[in-house]
Design an enzyme around this catalytic site. Structure first.
Site, PDB file in Angstrom:
ATOM      1  N   LYS A 161      -1.878  -7.625  -5.590  1.00 15.13           N
ATOM      2  CA  LYS A 161      -2.860  -8.009  -4.576  1.00 15.13           C
ATOM      3  C   LYS A 161      -2.217  -8.264  -3.210  1.00 15.13           C
ATOM      4  O   LYS A 161      -1.028  -8.507  -3.092  1.00 15.13           O
ATOM      5  CB  LYS A 161      -3.681  -9.210  -5.070  1.00 15.13           C
ATOM      6  CG  LYS A 161      -4.677  -8.732  -6.148  1.00 15.13           C
ATOM      7  CD  LYS A 161      -5.601  -9.779  -6.675  1.00 15.13           C
ATOM      8  CE  LYS A 161      -6.531  -9.119  -7.716  1.00 15.13           C
ATOM      9  NZ  LYS A 161      -7.278 -10.083  -8.503  1.00 15.13           N
TER      10      LYS A 161
ATOM     11  N   ARG B 277      -3.959 -10.512 -16.122  1.00 12.83           N
ATOM     12  CA  ARG B 277      -4.456  -9.141 -15.947  1.00 12.83           C
ATOM     13  C   ARG B 277      -3.527  -8.416 -14.983  1.00 12.83           C
ATOM     14  O   ARG B 277      -3.385  -8.833 -13.836  1.00 12.83           O
ATOM     15  CB  ARG B 277      -5.880  -9.169 -15.391  1.00 12.83           C
ATOM     16  CG  ARG B 277      -6.486  -7.787 -15.174  1.00 12.83           C
ATOM     17  CD  ARG B 277      -7.841  -7.895 -14.485  1.00 12.83           C
ATOM     18  NE  ARG B 277      -8.454  -6.598 -14.265  1.00 12.83           N
ATOM     19  CZ  ARG B 277      -8.155  -5.791 -13.249  1.00 12.83           C
ATOM     20  NH1 ARG B 277      -7.241  -6.149 -12.356  1.00 12.83           N
ATOM     21  NH2 ARG B 277      -8.775  -4.623 -13.117  1.00 12.83           N
TER      22      ARG B 277
HETATM   23  N1  PMM Z   1      -9.156  -8.409 -10.134  1.00  9.63           N
HETATM   24  C1  PMM Z   1      -9.575  -7.153  -9.952  1.00  9.63           C
HETATM   25  C2  PMM Z   1     -10.465  -6.550 -10.850  1.00  9.63           C
HETATM   26  N2  PMM Z   1     -10.890  -7.219 -11.938  1.00  9.63           N
HETATM   27  N3  PMM Z   1     -10.921  -9.167 -13.249  1.00  9.63           N
HETATM   28  C3  PMM Z   1     -10.518 -10.425 -13.447  1.00  9.63           C
HETATM   29  N4  PMM Z   1     -10.978 -11.095 -14.524  1.00  9.63           N
HETATM   30  N5  PMM Z   1      -9.677 -11.056 -12.597  1.00  9.63           N
HETATM   31  C4  PMM Z   1      -9.170 -10.446 -11.474  1.00  9.63           C
HETATM   32  O1  PMM Z   1      -8.406 -11.086 -10.733  1.00  9.63           O
HETATM   33  C5  PMM Z   1      -9.584  -9.116 -11.225  1.00  9.63           C
HETATM   34  C6  PMM Z   1     -10.468  -8.488 -12.145  1.00  9.63           C
HETATM   35  C7  PMM Z   1      -9.119  -6.374  -8.753  1.00  9.63           C
HETATM   36  O2  PMM Z   1      -7.995  -5.639  -9.064  1.00  9.63           O
HETATM   37  P1  PMM Z   1      -7.799  -4.030  -9.080  1.00  9.63           P
HETATM   38  O3  PMM Z   1      -9.042  -3.369  -8.519  1.00  9.63           O
HETATM   39  O4  PMM Z   1      -6.612  -3.866  -8.200  1.00  9.63           O
HETATM   40  O5  PMM Z   1      -7.514  -3.643 -10.493  1.00  9.63           O
END
Ligand code: PMM
Length: 268
Positions: A208, A248
């Site tokens: 991030k 995650r």
């Molecule tokens: N962050 C993203 C997508 N899904 N789900 C949970 N539970 N927690 C998060 O921090 C989270 C998520 C965004 O990340 P990406 O699009 O880079 O995969």
């Protein structure tokens, strides 16, 4: 032992790996690779939540994620579906998902809580204050850690009122969601308080922007994906040390290795 959730974004525009796995076969192959790398859960998403991302029609989202979920569930993987839409969540459970991961914590589509209650599956409730196109307008806090904990406690109550068993709920501080750089660090410092609420806690720092901002400080050069993955692995260990149930991530192998070091040391 802290569980590793490997992210599989079946999207053309995701924040970190957008476009790479938009083809069904590529997404399945990637999921299998993450599993081989040590992922305990595969998180399949068909709508990007990156800042400013376009909303996706739930029907398009379902077309993206369902074949991937079916195939990976059939291969024996534990699947979570990363969606804000109740219809997609219901179809995903039908296709084999065991966890509904709603980054909106039931605020974008309240029906998703009923779907989770009816299906009797686990549900991730993230801290969320608005869609990606205007989430930064909501990034005002008195005290980030305290506000996140109290808003998540309120969402937990709503989830339980909707018929979800408390032990099915997983709380997530929503790193990067309606939080500017430093506010993410404040939210992370608040993890012990979040853990003490009771439910399991999931943390997603992977690749991030706030990590990249830190890495690029003082002219340290571009925060490449590799550097972000290393920073993510460290952040994931630190989350594990304060009691996170799961992390995650995109680079599962790096986080697995980092967690192994912490386990051997005896700190997690
Ligand atoms: N962050 C993203 C997508 N899904 N789900 C949970 N539970 N927690 C998060 O921090 C989270 C998520 C965004 O990340 P990406 O699009 O880079 O995969």
């Amino acid at each position: 032992m802290t569980l590793i959730m490997g992210a599989v974004n079946v999207t053309p525009d995701s924040f970190s790996d957008g476009g790479r796995y938009v083809r069904t076969a590529d997404a399945i192959a990637h999921g299998l690779q993450l599993r081989a790398d040590g992922a305990h859960i595969l998180d399949i998403g068909g709508e990007s939540t990156r800042p400013g991302a376009e909303r996706v029609d739930p029907a398009v989202e379902r077309e993206r994620v369902l074949p991937v979920i079916r195939e990976l569930a059939a291969a024996g993987a534990v699947i979570s579906v990363d969606t804000m839409h109740a219809t997609t969540a219901a179809a995903a459970v039908e296709a084999g998902a065991a966890i509904i991961n709603d980054v909106a914590g039931g605020l974008a589509d309240p029906d998703i809580l009923r779907v989770a209650a009816d299906a009797g599956v686990d549900v991730v409730i993230s801290h969320w204050r608005g869609h990606s196109d205007d989430m930064y307008a909501h990034a005002q806090y008195d005290d980030v850690a305290r506000d996140v904990a109290s808003e998540l406690t309120a969402r937990l109550d709503v989830a339980v009122s909707a018929g979800i068993a408390p032990e099915r709920v997983i709380l997530d501080p929503g790193i990067g969601f309606a939080k500017h750089g430093e506010q993410n660090w404040e939210a992370l410092r608040g993890l012990p308080a979040l853990v003490s609420i009771g439910p399991r806690v999931l943390v997603g720092t992977s690749r991030k922007r706030f990590l990249a901002d830190l890495l690029e400080k003082d002219g340290a050069g571009e925060a490449t994906e590799q550097r972000r993955d290393l920073a993510t692995a460290v952040a994931s260990v630190l989350a594990a040390q304060v009691g996170a149930w799961g992390v995650r991530v995109h680079d599962v192998a790096a986080t697995r290795d980092a967690l192994r070091v912490a386990q051997a040391w005896g700190t997690v």
